[in-house]
Design an enzyme around this catalytic site. Sequence first.
Site, PDB file in Angstrom:
ATOM      1  N   ARG A 190      61.083-152.051  11.582  1.00  0.00           N
ATOM      2  CA  ARG A 190      59.986-152.288  12.551  1.00  0.00           C
ATOM      3  C   ARG A 190      59.101-151.056  12.694  1.00  0.00           C
ATOM      4  O   ARG A 190      57.867-151.170  12.692  1.00  0.00           O
ATOM      5  CB  ARG A 190      60.537-152.702  13.901  1.00  0.00           C
ATOM      6  CG  ARG A 190      59.438-152.977  14.920  1.00  0.00           C
ATOM      7  CD  ARG A 190      59.939-153.519  16.232  1.00  0.00           C
ATOM      8  NE  ARG A 190      60.514-154.853  16.121  1.00  0.00           N
ATOM      9  CZ  ARG A 190      60.890-155.561  17.197  1.00  0.00           C
ATOM     10  NH1 ARG A 190      60.765-155.054  18.414  1.00  0.00           N
ATOM     11  NH2 ARG A 190      61.423-156.754  17.063  1.00  0.00           N
ATOM     12  N   ARG A 206      60.243-158.514  12.669  1.00  0.00           N
ATOM     13  CA  ARG A 206      61.415-159.211  13.239  1.00  0.00           C
ATOM     14  C   ARG A 206      62.187-159.835  12.085  1.00  0.00           C
ATOM     15  O   ARG A 206      61.794-160.874  11.575  1.00  0.00           O
ATOM     16  CB  ARG A 206      60.952-160.271  14.236  1.00  0.00           C
ATOM     17  CG  ARG A 206      62.055-160.883  15.087  1.00  0.00           C
ATOM     18  CD  ARG A 206      61.474-161.969  16.001  1.00  0.00           C
ATOM     19  NE  ARG A 206      60.553-161.384  16.966  1.00  0.00           N
ATOM     20  CZ  ARG A 206      60.946-160.934  18.168  1.00  0.00           C
ATOM     21  NH1 ARG A 206      62.215-160.978  18.516  1.00  0.00           N
ATOM     22  NH2 ARG A 206      60.055-160.412  19.003  1.00  0.00           N
ATOM     23  N   ARG A 259      70.846-160.132  13.215  1.00  0.00           N
ATOM     24  CA  ARG A 259      70.476-160.992  14.348  1.00  0.00           C
ATOM     25  C   ARG A 259      69.931-162.335  13.853  1.00  0.00           C
ATOM     26  O   ARG A 259      69.109-162.361  12.941  1.00  0.00           O
ATOM     27  CB  ARG A 259      69.419-160.306  15.230  1.00  0.00           C
ATOM     28  CG  ARG A 259      69.930-158.978  15.762  1.00  0.00           C
ATOM     29  CD  ARG A 259      69.093-158.391  16.850  1.00  0.00           C
ATOM     30  NE  ARG A 259      69.650-157.080  17.226  1.00  0.00           N
ATOM     31  CZ  ARG A 259      69.299-156.423  18.323  1.00  0.00           C
ATOM     32  NH1 ARG A 259      68.369-156.924  19.134  1.00  0.00           N
ATOM     33  NH2 ARG A 259      69.840-155.258  18.614  1.00  0.00           N
ATOM     34  N   SER A 287      64.704-149.269  23.323  1.00  0.00           N
ATOM     35  CA  SER A 287      65.147-149.874  24.573  1.00  0.00           C
ATOM     36  C   SER A 287      66.313-149.065  25.128  1.00  0.00           C
ATOM     37  O   SER A 287      67.357-148.970  24.491  1.00  0.00           O
ATOM     38  CB  SER A 287      65.581-151.313  24.295  1.00  0.00           C
ATOM     39  OG  SER A 287      65.858-151.967  25.493  1.00  0.00           O
ATOM     40  N   GLU A 298      57.473-153.362  21.280  1.00  0.00           N
ATOM     41  CA  GLU A 298      58.711-152.637  21.572  1.00  0.00           C
ATOM     42  C   GLU A 298      59.321-152.020  20.323  1.00  0.00           C
ATOM     43  O   GLU A 298      59.473-152.688  19.301  1.00  0.00           O
ATOM     44  CB  GLU A 298      59.725-153.611  22.200  1.00  0.00           C
ATOM     45  CG  GLU A 298      61.033-152.933  22.625  1.00  0.00           C
ATOM     46  CD  GLU A 298      62.199-153.896  22.681  1.00  0.00           C
ATOM     47  OE1 GLU A 298      62.064-154.950  23.323  1.00  0.00           O
ATOM     48  OE2 GLU A 298      63.222-153.598  22.046  1.00  0.00           O
TER      49      GLU A 298
HETATM   50  N1  LIG Z   1      65.125-158.718  14.646  1.00  0.00           N
HETATM   51  C1  LIG Z   1      64.755-157.432  14.629  1.00  0.00           C
HETATM   52  N2  LIG Z   1      64.096-156.950  13.548  1.00  0.00           N
HETATM   53  C2  LIG Z   1      63.717-155.654  13.489  1.00  0.00           C
HETATM   54  N3  LIG Z   1      63.945-154.757  14.467  1.00  0.00           N
HETATM   55  C3  LIG Z   1      64.611-155.193  15.561  1.00  0.00           C
HETATM   56  C4  LIG Z   1      65.050-156.530  15.710  1.00  0.00           C
HETATM   57  N4  LIG Z   1      65.683-156.652  16.908  1.00  0.00           N
HETATM   58  C5  LIG Z   1      65.630-155.436  17.490  1.00  0.00           C
HETATM   59  N5  LIG Z   1      64.995-154.558  16.688  1.00  0.00           N
HETATM   60  C6  LIG Z   1      64.762-153.138  16.942  1.00  0.00           C
HETATM   61  O1  LIG Z   1      65.939-152.598  17.544  1.00  0.00           O
HETATM   62  C7  LIG Z   1      65.570-152.002  18.785  1.00  0.00           C
HETATM   63  C8  LIG Z   1      66.738-152.089  19.747  1.00  0.00           C
HETATM   64  O2  LIG Z   1      67.104-153.442  19.912  1.00  0.00           O
HETATM   65  S1  LIG Z   1      67.443-153.892  21.384  1.00  0.00           S
HETATM   66  O3  LIG Z   1      68.100-155.148  21.282  1.00  0.00           O
HETATM   67  O4  LIG Z   1      66.245-153.829  22.139  1.00  0.00           O
HETATM   68  N6  LIG Z   1      68.443-152.801  22.007  1.00  0.00           N
HETATM   69  C9  LIG Z   1      69.601-152.444  21.427  1.00  0.00           C
HETATM   70  O5  LIG Z   1      70.017-152.960  20.384  1.00  0.00           O
HETATM   71  C10 LIG Z   1      70.349-151.315  22.127  1.00  0.00           C
HETATM   72  N7  LIG Z   1      71.643-151.142  21.515  1.00  0.00           N
HETATM   73  C11 LIG Z   1      69.531-150.028  22.045  1.00  0.00           C
HETATM   74  O6  LIG Z   1      69.220-149.727  20.698  1.00  0.00           O
HETATM   75  C12 LIG Z   1      64.359-152.761  19.237  1.00  0.00           C
HETATM   76  O7  LIG Z   1      63.607-152.013  20.175  1.00  0.00           O
HETATM   77  C13 LIG Z   1      63.620-152.920  17.905  1.00  0.00           C
HETATM   78  O8  LIG Z   1      62.947-151.709  17.565  1.00  0.00           O
END
Ligand SMILES: Nc1ncnc2c1ncn2[C@@H]1O[C@H](COS(=O)(=O)NC(=O)[C@@H](N)CO)[C@@H](O)[C@H]1O
Length: 423
Positions: free
Chosen positions: A388, A273, A258, A350, A347
């Site tokens: 995380r 993050r 991401r 999700s 969080e």
């Molecule tokens: N940049 C990031 N760095 C670390 N963990 C992350 C990051 N972005 C998301 N996550 C983790 O990934 C989880 C799911 O990301 S989400 O975008 O909320 N949801 C999804 O991707 C859905 N596909 C359900 O998993 C978050 O709750 C968090 O625990």
Amino acid sequence: MLDIKFIRENPEIVREAIEKKAVTLDLDELLALDAQVQELKRKTEALQAERNANAKAASKARPEERAAMIEKGKEIGRQLAELEPQLRDLEAKLKNLLYLTPTIPWEGAPVGPDDSFNVETRVHGNPRIFLFEPLDHVALIEKNGWGDFERAAKVSGSRSYILKGDLMVYEQALLRFALDRMIQAGFTPMSVPSLTREEVLYGHGQFPTARDQVYSVDGEDAFLAGTAEVLLNYLHAGEILPESELPKTYTALSPCFRSEAGSAGKDVRGLMRVHQFNKVEQYVLCKADLEESKKWFDTMLSISEGILQALELPYRVLEVSTGDMGLGKYRQVDLETWVPSENRYRETHSCSALLDWQARRANLRYRDENGKVRYAYTLNNTALATPRILVMLLENHQNDDGTVNVPKAVQPYFGKERLEPTP
Ligand SMILES: Nc1ncnc2c1ncn2[C@@H]1O[C@H](COS(=O)(=O)NC(=O)[C@@H](N)CO)[C@@H](O)[C@H]1O
């Protein structure tokens, strides 16, 4: 995206959803475009019918009449050659607007423009009272030699991490623990690529609105997916599944990428993050039935709550607001886990139900018992995402000597009861 027939018949319901989800979409523009497309379709179909009838008549006509009929056929062809590109252009414009139409949120969703309207519905466990001054996760890592943020920045840039010694092994143990939980729940384990294609990201819903979150490979139709959900959601694109094969329940461990565009300044230290992380994903493709969707939503949510309980972490359950859940969601519930150093929940999971919003984008269909071909419903949830969750595990389970206890459920995977300093 929504069914254009539903939009035509329920403009006010759609308008209300656009409002509630704070979507930038001019519904009147979409409806006007739709009317133009309908009108132009009627014209071109009438001309095609006339051309066919004329061609048939010409083949039976007497020679002296045939020349005029052939000329008439050419004239119709010229009109079609002009109208058909116009129709294709209008249909493309209409499809781009349809991509922006929001799923009607469920009636229990808190109505509001952002996450401040999310509602806490349940709390599990209590934040620990420390009898010593606890360390935050970065301090614990540095004290024990469990990582190297400086060298990670050197080799990978910002928002990166290197784990070392017990913490590296612990991350792998946690991912396998979560995967086993998913397999025990009957989900089919998959490994899927992170490299994906533009149409797959449109099918998921990441494109066009959140394109800036996705890394792309220069000059290729190749992108790095932010979640295995993107690829799992497209596995059956274009197929017509027999209802007897539903539901498809997949779980996938994959690296997630991401850009975190727009998160400047947020969570810049440590593991919260990062640009590349690992996640065990839950994904369900089921028949188009609200009860079935609710059953799987509740199933996936309880699996994740079970995982957090097995990790002995305090957490809370949030019903997500219409403005925070995003375009395609019918319902979203987040799990937030306690972070002692921040004195708040963050969080970690999700869970989402999208009805047929993704299925319409990705063309996910099945033939029901009556032989009718229908769009499926899709759902997804986090089983576990690292690193995380390591923030919460390190901070909540730390001892005053800086070692960290391993929850009983994970000890068989990790091999020890505590994380010890890297020698
Ligand atoms: N940049 C990031 N760095 C670390 N963990 C992350 C990051 N972005 C998301 N996550 C983790 O990934 C989880 C799911 O990301 S989400 O975008 O909320 N949801 C999804 O991707 C859905 N596909 C359900 O998993 C978050 O709750 C968090 O625990």
